[in-house]
Design a protein around this motif. Structure first.
Motif, PDB file in Angstrom:
ATOM      1  N   ALA A 505       0.835  -1.334  -0.038  1.00  0.00           N
ATOM      2  CA  ALA A 505      -0.137   0.042   0.013  1.00  0.00           C
ATOM      3  C   ALA A 505       0.738   1.268   0.038  1.00  0.00           C
ATOM      4  CB  ALA A 505      -0.913  -0.063   1.248  1.00  0.00           C
ATOM      5  N   GLY A 506       1.898   1.230   0.742  1.00  0.00           N
ATOM      6  CA  GLY A 506       2.614   2.460   0.902  1.00  0.00           C
ATOM      7  C   GLY A 506       3.112   2.965  -0.477  1.00  0.00           C
ATOM      8  N   PRO A 507       4.036   2.124  -1.252  1.00  0.00           N
ATOM      9  CA  PRO A 507       4.417   2.590  -2.526  1.00  0.00           C
ATOM     10  C   PRO A 507       3.488   3.095  -3.495  1.00  0.00           C
ATOM     11  CG  PRO A 507       5.711   0.661  -1.875  1.00  0.00           C
ATOM     12  CD  PRO A 507       4.603   0.896  -0.792  1.00  0.00           C
ATOM     13  N   THR A 508       2.064   2.203  -3.663  1.00  0.00           N
ATOM     14  CA  THR A 508       1.144   2.424  -4.250  1.00  0.00           C
ATOM     15  C   THR A 508       0.558   3.780  -4.044  1.00  0.00           C
ATOM     16  OG1 THR A 508      -0.372   1.221  -3.128  1.00  0.00           O
ATOM     17  CG2 THR A 508       0.752   0.030  -5.026  1.00  0.00           C
ATOM     18  N   ALA A 544       5.219  12.246   0.819  1.00  0.00           N
ATOM     19  CA  ALA A 544       6.240  11.996  -0.156  1.00  0.00           C
ATOM     20  C   ALA A 544       5.836  12.301  -1.625  1.00  0.00           C
ATOM     21  CB  ALA A 544       7.135  10.447   0.231  1.00  0.00           C
ATOM     22  N   GLY A 545       4.648  11.352  -1.908  1.00  0.00           N
ATOM     23  CA  GLY A 545       4.233  11.179  -3.244  1.00  0.00           C
ATOM     24  C   GLY A 545       3.834  12.725  -3.646  1.00  0.00           C
ATOM     25  N   SER A 592      12.541  12.488  -1.616  1.00  0.00           N
ATOM     26  CA  SER A 592      11.685  12.802  -2.879  1.00  0.00           C
ATOM     27  C   SER A 592      12.155  14.069  -3.446  1.00  0.00           C
ATOM     28  CB  SER A 592      10.177  12.854  -2.708  1.00  0.00           C
ATOM     29  OG  SER A 592       9.696  11.312  -2.248  1.00  0.00           O
ATOM     30  N   VAL A 593      12.488  15.046  -2.559  1.00  0.00           N
ATOM     31  CA  VAL A 593      12.877  16.603  -2.988  1.00  0.00           C
ATOM     32  C   VAL A 593      14.039  16.765  -2.297  1.00  0.00           C
ATOM     33  CG1 VAL A 593      12.060  18.573  -3.737  1.00  0.00           C
ATOM     34  CG2 VAL A 593      10.240  16.912  -3.426  1.00  0.00           C
ATOM     35  N   ALA A 777      10.195   1.891   4.571  1.00  0.00           N
ATOM     36  CA  ALA A 777       9.231   0.899   4.453  1.00  0.00           C
ATOM     37  C   ALA A 777       7.837   1.528   4.029  1.00  0.00           C
ATOM     38  CB  ALA A 777       8.917   0.382   5.929  1.00  0.00           C
ATOM     39  N   ALA A 778       7.496   2.906   4.397  1.00  0.00           N
ATOM     40  CA  ALA A 778       6.392   3.567   3.819  1.00  0.00           C
ATOM     41  C   ALA A 778       6.361   3.842   2.461  1.00  0.00           C
ATOM     42  CB  ALA A 778       6.201   4.696   4.536  1.00  0.00           C
ATOM     43  N   THR A 779       7.599   3.934   1.647  1.00  0.00           N
ATOM     44  CA  THR A 779       7.634   4.377   0.380  1.00  0.00           C
ATOM     45  C   THR A 779       8.081   3.372  -0.769  1.00  0.00           C
ATOM     46  OG1 THR A 779       9.481   5.628   0.765  1.00  0.00           O
ATOM     47  CG2 THR A 779       7.678   7.057   0.956  1.00  0.00           C
TER      48      THR A 779
END
Length: 910
Positions: A505-508, A544-545, A592-593, A777-779
C-alpha cells in the motif's frame, strides 16, 4: 586517517564520552554488501573482480558481482553481512547480481537484520538452503532460476535449480514464487508458500494453455491428472513433482467461454440464449454469449468476461453478451475477445493494462462500437444519444459507416441524435459545459475503486495500482475542485484489507498522490491533507508522493500532513509516536525532493511547535535533533542549510524567549552534533552555520556569553568529528567574532555539558535511524512485487552463468536457459507438503553456519581476511592496506547560504 581516528576515539573514551560517538564512527567503518566464508568442505571457488579464487574459511568478499561454484562432493557455508546464512550444496553455481546494504551500527541481536538490504541472486544450477534473520520492512531478497523468481521474507528456505524444474521448500516462514513466462519475464501472479509447503516449477513443453487454477494446483489435483499417464518404467524420486500430461495443440484454435458474475448489489435478471423468459441471477453464476443481463434502478452488476477484464453494469442498464472467445496457438493464448451490446444505461469497463496485448474488447452501441485495450472507459446510452468517456489510455470508436474516432485519455466524444460523433473534447471542458459529464467521470471512478477495494477479479497488485492511479489522475484533471476527494477515495481503495494492493500500500499510495497532485499542483497540500485524513496510517507515503509532484510546495505539504496526526502528552509535548512519524515524514519528503530538505525539516518542526506551544526548550531540542538527523540522512548535501534553518525555528519557539544562555547553547550544540554524526566531513560548515545563526539572532549577547556558547558548540561538534576538531574550533571562533584562545578555553571547560549533550545526540540519532526505516518501509516496495523491468529477459545461457554484460541488470541474454524458448509454451506450479526431516543434513550445516555468527564481525578490518585471519584482500580491498575498501563517497558541500533571520534577542542578553 583511520589510524588517527582510532587514537582520538580511545582518548575520548578514556575521558568518559558516551557510546553515541563510538556507534557513529563504527557506522562509518562498517563494511556493507559483503559475505564471509564460515566453512568449506571440498573445493569451492569464487569469481570476483575478474579473478578466480579458491575459497577458504575466513575469506570476506564483496558480494555484488561474485559468482560462487562448488565442486562435486563439496559444500560451502557463507554468512552475509545482513546475518543471512547460506549453504551451497555440491555442484551448485550462483551469481550475486546485487547485494546492497545500508550502514548499520554494531548489532548484538543476530536474529534481527541490522539494516535494510536488497538482494538479487541468480541460481543457475544446484541447491542452496538459507536462513535469514527477521528481515526489516524495507528489505528485498529475490532468488531467480531458469523457471521462477522466489521473493523471500524468511526464515528458512531451500531452493533447488535443475534443467527441467525449480524446487522451493519453505522450512519456516513465507516466500512468493512467481513462474517465468515463455518470453523470459516473470508472471505477475504466483504462489505464496508458508511453513511446510514446497513448490515445483517447470515448463510445459508444447502443452495447452495453463490456467490460473493450474498455476496453484494442489498435490491431489496433480496426482489425479498424472497417475494414469506415468510410464511404467518411469522412476519418480520421493517428493518430486509428478509430470503434467499435456495435449499438443497445432495451429489456431478458437473456443467459446463464459462470463462470471463477480459481485451483485441489488436485483438483476438474465435472459439466456434461445429463451425469452427472464429470471433472477446470482453472484458466482456463469453466463454464455447470447445472454442478456439487466439491472434495476438500484443494482450494480460486476461481470468478469476474462481474468483482468470487468464490466460494471450500472443501475437501469441492459447488456447483451455478443461475443466471448479465446484464441490459442500451440497451446498459447493469443487473443481474448469480448463484445458487449449496450442497449440502455451505463457500462463501465475495467481492463488490466498488463494484458492489453491479449484483449480485444469492445462495447457496441446503436451508433457504433467502442474498442479499448485498457485501462478504463465508460459508455452510456440514452434516449437522445450516447457518450463515450475514457479515464485512461485510448478508446477507438467506429461508426457503422467505418469512420474511426480516437479518444485519448481524459477526452470525451458526443454523438447527437441521428448525427455523427463530434471531435473529442477534454473532460475538463465537457464538465464545464455540462454537469452530466461530471457524473460520467464519477461513475467510472466509483466502479474502478469498487473493483480495487474489494479485489474483484483478483487483479495483481501492479495492475490494480496502475488502473486506479490512471483513473484517479484523469478524474482529478477533469474535476480539479474534487481532486482531494478523488485522492481520498482512491487511497481508501488501495489500502483496503481486501485489496490486492494492501501488502504494498505505501508505494502505491505514494505513486497515486504523485499522479493526482500533478494535475493540480497548486492544490497539493489540500489534496495531501484530504488523503492523509482518509488513510492516516499512510501519511508518510502521501506526503512523499505529493511533494514529488509539487516540489515547490514540499514544505507546505509536509506541514499540512504533519498537522493531521499530531498528538501531545498531558505535559504539552508531542508524543514519542508523533515525533517518530514526523521525522519519518520529513525524511521521506526530503528523499523525494532533496533540494527542499531544509524548508521541509523546518516546516515539520514548526507544525509540532505550533501544536505544543508550551513544550520546553530541552524537549524541542531533542525533537529538532531527531528530525534534522533523519532529514540529513535522506539529503546529506543539504546538511548545512538543514542545521541553520532548524536552529532558526528553535529560536522562534515560544518557550525559547525565556531560556537561559546555557540552554540556548546546549540546544544549538545538540542540533549541530546530531547533524554532524550523519555527515562528519561537513562538521566545520555545520558548526559555522549554526554559530552564524546564533550571532545574527542574538546580536546583543555579551562577549562572555557568546564565547561560552561557541565553546560548547565547538566541543560537541568536535566530539562527533574529532579529526576536524581544530578546524571546527577555529571556524566557530571566527563566526562568533571572539578570540580563538578564549573559545578553546571555553571548549575545554565544557566537558560535563558535552557529556550530557552526547546522551541527547545518541538518543536523537537512534530515533532518526528508526524514522528512516519507517520512511523507507512506507515508500518502497517489498519483495512481493519487484519492479518488472528488473527481471526483463531470460537469465542467459548456463555457460555464461546467466549474465550478459550488454544486458540490463537483472536480465540475461534473453530467452530461457532450458532449451528452445519457442517450445517453452507455459509454466506450471505444483504445491504440496513436505517433511522437513528430509533436509536434516543441510539444516545441520545451516545450524553450524549460524552458530559461527557470533565470531564474525563485519568491519573494514576484516576485508582482507576472516576473523583471526589475513587472507587475500579480495572483493575490492587494496592489497597494501589490509583490504581497506578505500574512501567512502563524500557529499558535496554547498556554499553556506546567507542568513537573514531576525529573532528575539532577550535570552542571550545578560
Amino acid at each position: 586517517m583511520k589510524a588517527s581516528l582510532r587514537i582520538v576515539l580511545l582518548v575520548v573514551l578514556t575521558l568518559g564520552a558516551s557510546s553515541w560517538l563510538e556507534a557513529a564512527l563504527s557506522r562509518q567503518n562498517n563494511v556493507l554488501g559483503r559475505f564471509t566464508v564460515v566453512s568449506v568442505t571440498g573445493t569451492a571457488t569464487c569469481v570476483s573482480d575478474g579473478r578466480i579464487l579458491e575459497l577458504k574459511k575466513g575469506d570476506t568478499i564483496r558480494a555484488r558481482g561474485a559468482t560462487l561454484e562448488t565442486a562435486p562432493g563439496s559444500k560451502v557455508s557463507i554468512l552475509f553481512s545482513n546475518q543471512t546464512s547460506t549453504v551451497l550444496d555440491e555442484k551448485t553455481r550462483f551469481e550475486i547480481v546485487k547485494f546492497d546494504q545500508e550502514f548499520f551500527a554494531p548489532n548484538n541481536n543476530l536474529r534481527v537484520e541490522p539494516s535494510n538490504s536488497s538482494t538479487i541472486i541468480k541460481l543457475a544450477t544446484g541447491r542452496v538452503v538459507l536462513s535469514t534473520p527477521r528481515l526489516l520492512s524495507g528489505t528485498t531478497m529475490v532468488y531467480e532460476t531458469a523457471h521462477a523468481m522466489v521473493g523471500i521474507r524468511g526464515e528458512r528456505v531451500l531452493i533447488e535449480a535443475e534443467e527441467k524444474q525449480t524446487h522451493v521448500a519453505m522450512i519456516n516462514g513465507t516466500a512468493t514464487v512467481n513462474p517465468r513466462a515463455p518470453d523470459g519475464s516473470f508472471v505477475s501472479i504466483g504462489k505464496r508458500l508458508t511453513t511446510g509447503q514446497e513448490a515445483f516449477v517447470k515448463y510445459t513443453i508444447g502443452g495447452a494453455a495453463i490456467t490460473e487454477e493450474e498455476f496453484v494446483a494442489s498435490k491431489e489435483n496433480a496426482a489425479a491428472k498424472s497417475a494414469a499417464d506415468v510410464p511404467a518404467t518411469a522412476s519418480i524420486a520421493p517428493g518430486a513433482a509428478l509430470p503434467i500430461p499435456t495435449a499438443v495443440a497445432t495451429g489456431e484454435l478458437t473456443r467459446e467461454t463464459e462470463a462470471i458474475v463477480l459481485r451483485l448489489t441489488g436485483p438483476a435478471t438474465v435472459k439466456l440464449p434461445n429463451n425469452n423468459v427472464s429470471r433472477a441471477i446470482a453472484e458466482g453464476e456463469s453466463v454464455p454469449a447470447g445472454a442478456v443481463l439487466s439491472t434495476n434502478d438500484s443494482a450494480e452488476l460486476y461481470l468478469q468476461t476474462f481474468e483482468g477484464t470487468i464490466a460494471t453494469l450500472r443501475p437501469k442498464t441492459t447488456v447483451r453478451i455478443e461475443k466471448l472467445s479465446v484464441v490459442t496457438e500451440g497451446g498459447v493464448v493469443k487473443k481474448q475477445s469480448t463484445l458487449l451490446g449496450l442497449q440502455a444505461g451505463t457500462l463501465v469497463s475495467t481492463i488490466d493494462p498488463a494484458k492489453s496485448g491479449l484483449n480485444d474488447y469492445g462495447v457496441r452501441t446503436p451508433k457504433g462500437i467502442a474498442n479499448a485495450k485498457g485501462t478504463s472507459f465508460s459508455v452510456s446510452v440514452e434516449e437522445d444519444g450516447f457518450l463515450v468517456a475514457t479515464t485512461a489510455d485510448t478508446v477507438v470508436f467506429t461508426t457503422p459507416n467505418g469512420t474511426n474516432y480516437s479518444i485519448a485519455a481524459g477526452n470525451v466524444t458526443i454523438t447527437p441524435p441521428g448525427g455523427e460523433p463530434q471531435p473529442p473534447i477534454s473532460l475538463a471542458s465537457a464538465v464545464a459545459s455540462s454537469s452530466s459529464f461530471a457524473g460520467v467521470v464519477q461513475t467510472a471512478l466509483d466502479a474502478v475503486t469498487h473493483v480495487v477495494q474489494n479485489n474483484l477479479g483478483a487483479l495483481p497488485p501492479s495492475s490494480a495500482a496502475d488502473l486506479i492511479t490512471k483513473v484517479a489522475q484523469t478524474a482529478a484533471a477533469a474535476l480539479p475542485a474534487e481532486a482531494g476527494a478523488i485522492a481520498s477515495k482512491a487511497v481508501v481503495a488501495l489500502t483496503s484489507p481486501l485489496a490486492s494492493t494492501s501488502t504494498v500500500a505505501g508505494p502505491t499510495v505514494s505513486s497515486l498522490l504523485t499522479a493526482v497532485v500533478s494535475t493540480a499542483p497548486d492544490q497539493a497540500s489540500q489534496i495531501a491533507t484530504s488523503a492523509a485524513i482518509a488513510a492516516p496510517a499512510h501519511a508518510i507515503a502521501i506526503a512523499a508522493g505529493a511533494a514529488k509532484a509539487a516540489p515547490a510546495q514540499s514544505a507546505q505539504i509536509a506541514s499540512a500532513v504533519t498537522q493531521t496526526f499530531v498528538q501531545t502528552t498531558p505535559q504539552g509535548t508531542p508524543t514519542p509516536g508523533t515525533v517518530q512519524t514526523a521525522a519519518a515524514l520529513a525524511s521521506a519528503v526530503a528523499a523525494s525532493v532533496p533540494a527542499q530538505a531544509a524548508p521541509v525539516a523546518a516546516a515539520v518542526m514548526q507544525a509540532l511547535a505550533q501544536a505544543s506551544p508550551q513544550s520546553p526548550p530541552t524537549a524541542n531540542s531533542q525533537i529538532a535533533a531527531t528530525i534534522a538527523s533523519a532529514v540529513t540522512t535522506a539529503a546529506p548535501t543539504q546538511a548545512v542549510p538543514i542545521a541553520a534553518t532548524m536552529m532558526k525555528v528553535l529560536t522562534l519557539t515560544p518557550t525559547m524567549a525565556d531560556a537561559s544562555p546555557q540552554v540556548v547553547a546546549q540546544t544549538a550544540a545538540t542540533l549541530a552534533a546530531a547533524v554532524t554524526v550523519v555527515v562528519p566531513p561537513q562538521a566545520q560548515e555545520v558548526a559555522t552555520a549554526v554559530m552564524q545563526l546564533l550571532v545574527q539572532s542574538y546580536p546583543n549577547a555579551s562577549p562572555a556569553i557568546t564565547t561560552q556558547t561557541a565553546g560548547v558548540l565547538a566541543a560537541a561538534v568536535a566530539q562527533a568529528a574529532p579529526a576536524s576538531a581544530a578546524a571546527i574550533t577555529q571556524s566557530v571562533a571566527l563566526a562568533a567574532n571572539q578570540p580563538l584562545v578564549s573559545v578553546q578555553a571555553a571548549a575545554a571547560q565544557a566537558g560535563p555539558v558535552v557529556a550530557q549533550i552526547s546522551q541527547q545526540v545518541a538518543q536523537a540519532t537512534q530515533n532518526a535511524a528508526s524514522a528512516g526505516q519507517l520512511a523507507n518501509a512506507a515508500t518502497n516496495p517489498g519483495p512481493a512485487s519487484p519492479p518488472p523491468s528488473s527481471f526483463a529477459g531470460g537469465i542467459g545461457s548456463p555457460g555464461a552463468t546467466g549474465a550478459n554484460p550488454a544486458a540490463p541488470a537483472g536480465g540475461g541474454s534473453g530467452g530461457a536457459a532450458t532449451g528452445d524458448p519457442e517450445q517453452n509454451t507455459s509454466t506450471s506450479i505444483i504445491v504440496t507438503q513436505f517433511d522437513p526431516a528430509d533436509l536434516g543434513e543441510l539444516e545441520a550445516d545451516l545450524d553450524a553456519a549460524q552458530a559461527a555468527q557470533t565470531s564474525v564481525q563485519f568491519s573494514s578490518g576484516t576485508t582482507g581476511g576472516g576473523p583471526g585471519g589475513t587472507g587475500t584482500p579480495i572483493g575490492g580491498g587494496n592489497p597494501g592496506n589490509n583490504g581497506d575498501p578505500g574512501p567512502q563517497p563524500r557529499p558535496t558541500v554547498p556554499d553556506i547560504p546567507p542568513v537573514e533571520y531576525t529573532g528575539s534577542q532577550a535570552n542571550l542578553v545578560r
